[in-house]
Design a protein around this motif. Structure first.
Motif, short mmCIF file in Angstrom:
data_model
loop_
_atom_site.label_atom_id
_atom_site.label_comp_id
_atom_site.label_asym_id
_atom_site.label_seq_id
_atom_site.Cartn_x
_atom_site.Cartn_y
_atom_site.Cartn_z
N GLY A 1 30.49 -6.85 12.08
CA GLY A 1 29.58 -7.33 11.07
C GLY A 1 28.67 -6.48 11.35
N ILE A 2 27.72 -5.87 10.25
CA ILE A 2 26.75 -4.54 10.38
C ILE A 2 26.18 -5.01 9.51
CG2 ILE A 2 28.12 -3.46 8.45
CD1 ILE A 2 26.99 -0.77 9.21
N ASN A 3 24.47 -4.73 9.61
CA ASN A 3 24.01 -4.80 9.23
C ASN A 3 22.62 -3.76 8.94
OD1 ASN A 3 20.03 -5.42 10.03
ND2 ASN A 3 21.17 -6.93 8.72
N SER A 4 22.31 -3.59 8.04
CA SER A 4 20.97 -2.53 7.64
C SER A 4 19.63 -2.52 7.31
CB SER A 4 22.16 -1.16 6.56
OG SER A 4 21.37 -0.09 6.30
N THR A 5 18.94 -2.06 7.67
CA THR A 5 17.26 -2.51 7.16
C THR A 5 16.69 -0.77 6.19
OG1 THR A 5 17.34 -4.64 8.46
CG2 THR A 5 15.56 -3.85 7.33
N GLN A 6 16.37 -1.32 5.60
CA GLN A 6 16.01 0.15 5.32
C GLN A 6 14.15 -0.03 4.61
OE1 GLN A 6 18.27 2.35 1.89
NE2 GLN A 6 16.48 4.36 2.03
N ILE A 7 12.65 0.51 4.86
CA ILE A 7 12.01 0.45 4.58
C ILE A 7 11.89 1.35 3.26
CG2 ILE A 7 9.47 0.60 4.86
CD1 ILE A 7 10.27 0.00 8.26
N ILE A 8 11.95 1.13 1.71
CA ILE A 8 11.82 2.27 1.04
C ILE A 8 10.23 2.26 0.74
CG2 ILE A 8 11.99 2.05 -1.37
CD1 ILE A 8 14.25 0.27 -1.28
N SER A 9 9.26 1.90 1.23
CA SER A 9 8.37 2.17 0.87
C SER A 9 7.41 1.00 1.86
CB SER A 9 7.41 1.95 -0.63
OG SER A 9 7.66 1.31 -0.76
N PRO A 10 5.87 1.33 1.71
CA PRO A 10 5.39 0.19 2.61
C PRO A 10 5.12 -1.21 2.08
CG PRO A 10 4.73 2.23 2.21
CD PRO A 10 5.49 1.83 1.65
N THR A 11 5.63 -1.64 1.07
CA THR A 11 5.34 -2.84 -0.55
C THR A 11 7.03 -2.82 -0.35
OG1 THR A 11 4.89 -1.70 -1.46
CG2 THR A 11 3.14 -2.95 -0.74
N LYS B 1 10.10 -7.57 -2.23
CA LYS B 1 8.61 -6.81 -2.61
C LYS B 1 7.54 -7.03 -2.53
CE LYS B 1 6.07 -3.66 -5.30
NZ LYS B 1 6.20 -2.56 -4.28
N VAL B 2 6.81 -6.64 -1.97
CA VAL B 2 4.93 -7.46 -1.21
C VAL B 2 4.16 -7.13 -2.43
CG1 VAL B 2 3.02 -8.04 -0.18
CG2 VAL B 2 6.00 -7.70 0.78
N TRP B 3 3.41 -7.48 -3.59
CA TRP B 3 2.41 -7.01 -4.39
C TRP B 3 1.35 -8.61 -4.57
CZ3 TRP B 3 3.32 -9.97 -9.67
CH2 TRP B 3 4.39 -10.67 -9.21
N GLY B 4 0.09 -7.79 -4.38
CA GLY B 4 -0.40 -8.68 -4.28
C GLY B 4 -0.42 -9.83 -3.34
N GLN C 1 13.63 -15.08 -5.73
CA GLN C 1 12.56 -16.19 -6.03
C GLN C 1 10.71 -15.71 -5.26
OE1 GLN C 1 14.93 -16.43 -2.12
NE2 GLN C 1 13.37 -16.88 -0.46
N ASP C 2 10.55 -16.04 -5.22
CA ASP C 2 8.75 -15.69 -5.12
C ASP C 2 7.67 -17.00 -4.43
OD1 ASP C 2 6.63 -14.19 -5.25
OD2 ASP C 2 5.88 -15.05 -6.98
N SER C 3 7.42 -16.23 -3.05
CA SER C 3 6.44 -16.79 -2.73
C SER C 3 5.33 -16.08 -2.51
CB SER C 3 6.37 -16.61 -1.17
OG SER C 3 5.83 -17.38 -0.09
N TRP C 4 4.16 -17.28 -3.60
CA TRP C 4 2.89 -16.95 -4.03
C TRP C 4 1.55 -17.43 -3.46
CZ3 TRP C 4 0.75 -19.46 -9.22
CH2 TRP C 4 -0.69 -18.65 -9.62
#
Length: 340
Positions: free
Chosen positions: A132-142, A242-245, A320-323
């Protein structure tokens, strides 16, 4: 016994210690002396008995006439090798990748594939590879993207091997192990309806249902060597977070595809049933005598190699969302969809 192989059933007793009467199908009367004349013995039927070992236990006070052969069974051994590896690579400060894999080889060696002679070994040869292969990319801080892809491949060969090479796998090894059961080698001329199915020209399967604890011959998967099971699974997923607020939201897509092929049961070499059948006009009254006379109750043979193919594909996607509603209250909710 040697007497029975020669057609002499004058000393053949049932579990009640009474003589098993062998009848001449042409007259309906018992053979004189309970002995089949040599001129009536079918050469092929007689040669089939060559794979049966000589009796080694004759104490009827213990056996009750149920058996005359005993053997110690060796449970064999299991050889297993496993290699695990992983490699991590940081492409840059925002992209990380890792590769991982497991290679495994499992060899299950079982002594005495059957109790006939020559004795051969049963072998399960099971290679497996997971990667298997896994790739994680931080596009922006959020905003983070994660991708996964993997595969699983497993094959199982259920074969036979010689005592000198108990873990040998392949056509040559199977041929060497089965040489003692080759029709030509044993001088047995039993034609088949579909000889192309019997790759090693082995003897037919046979049974004697009326003989207590009778020797017989049964091939794994009916004589298809080696019967195999192969499976391939492919899995993949991609998600973005995505983290927003006060919300942490995620959307993703995944798939799973499975392909499995299995050699089914059949009768590549043919199957003879020599057991007693009172409705058969050629019945002699005893399974072993039926074989010597060349009479059988039923015969079955496969027309082709049975192969089962299973396929399964599943695609799923979700949001999904965690509020974090308050310091002590978090609300998790989402939707998942599946297609298969």
């Amino acid at each position: 016994t040697d007497l029975e192989r020669a057609g002499n059933f004058s000393q053949t007793l049932n579990v009640s210690n009474t003589l098993v009467k062998v009848t001449d199908p042409s007259t309906g009367a018992q053979f004189p002396g309970n002995i089949i004349p040599a001129s009536r013995i079918n050469p092929n039927g007689q040669k089939l008995f060559s794979i049966f070992p000589e009796p080694n236990f004759t104490n009827r006070a213990i056996s009750g006439g149920q058996y005359n052969y005993v053997i110690a069974h060796n449970d064999g051994r299991n050889d297993r090798d496993q290699e695990t590896w992983r490699a991590d690579y940081n492409v840059n400060s925002k992209v990380r990748v890792y590769f991982r894999g497991i290679h495994e080889l499992n060899q299950e060696f079982k002594w005495l594939y059957q109790f006939t002679t020559p004795q051969i070994n049963g072998l399960n040869y099971i290679p497996k590879l997971d990667a298997g292969i896994n790739s994680t990319q931080i596009i922006s801080p959020t905003l983070v993207n994660e991708f996964n892809f993997g595969q699983h491949h497993r094959t199982e060969y259920r074969s036979v091997a010689t005592a000198s090479n108990p873990l040998g796998v392949g056509a040559a090894e199977s041929g060497a192990a089965l040489a003692g059961y080759n029709r030509t080698t044993l001088g047995i001329n039993l034609p088949q309806l579909y000889p192309g199915q019997n790759a090693y020209n082995v003897l037919p399967q046979m049974s004697f249902s009326d003989v207590p604890s009778a020797m017989g011959l049964t091939w794994s998967a009916g004589g298809y060597f080696p019967p195999t099971t192969s499976e391939l699974a492919l899995v993949g997923s991609d998600s973005i977070t995505k983290v927003w607020g006060k919300h942490t939201s995620k959307a993703g897509l995944s798939f799973n595809h499975l392909l499995r092929e299995t050699t089914g049961s059949g009768s590549a070499a043919g199957t003879f049933a020599f057991g007693r059948d009172t409705n058969d006009p050629n019945e002699s009254g005893y399974g072993y005598a039926n074989a010597l006379l060349g009479n059988f109750t039923t015969y079955a043979e496969s027309t082709s190699t049975p192969l089962t193919r299973d396929r399964q594909s599943i695609v799923e996607w979700c949001v999904q969302d965690s509020w974090k509603v308050a310091k002590t209250v978090t609300l998790d909710y989402g939707l998942r969809f599946s297609w298969y």
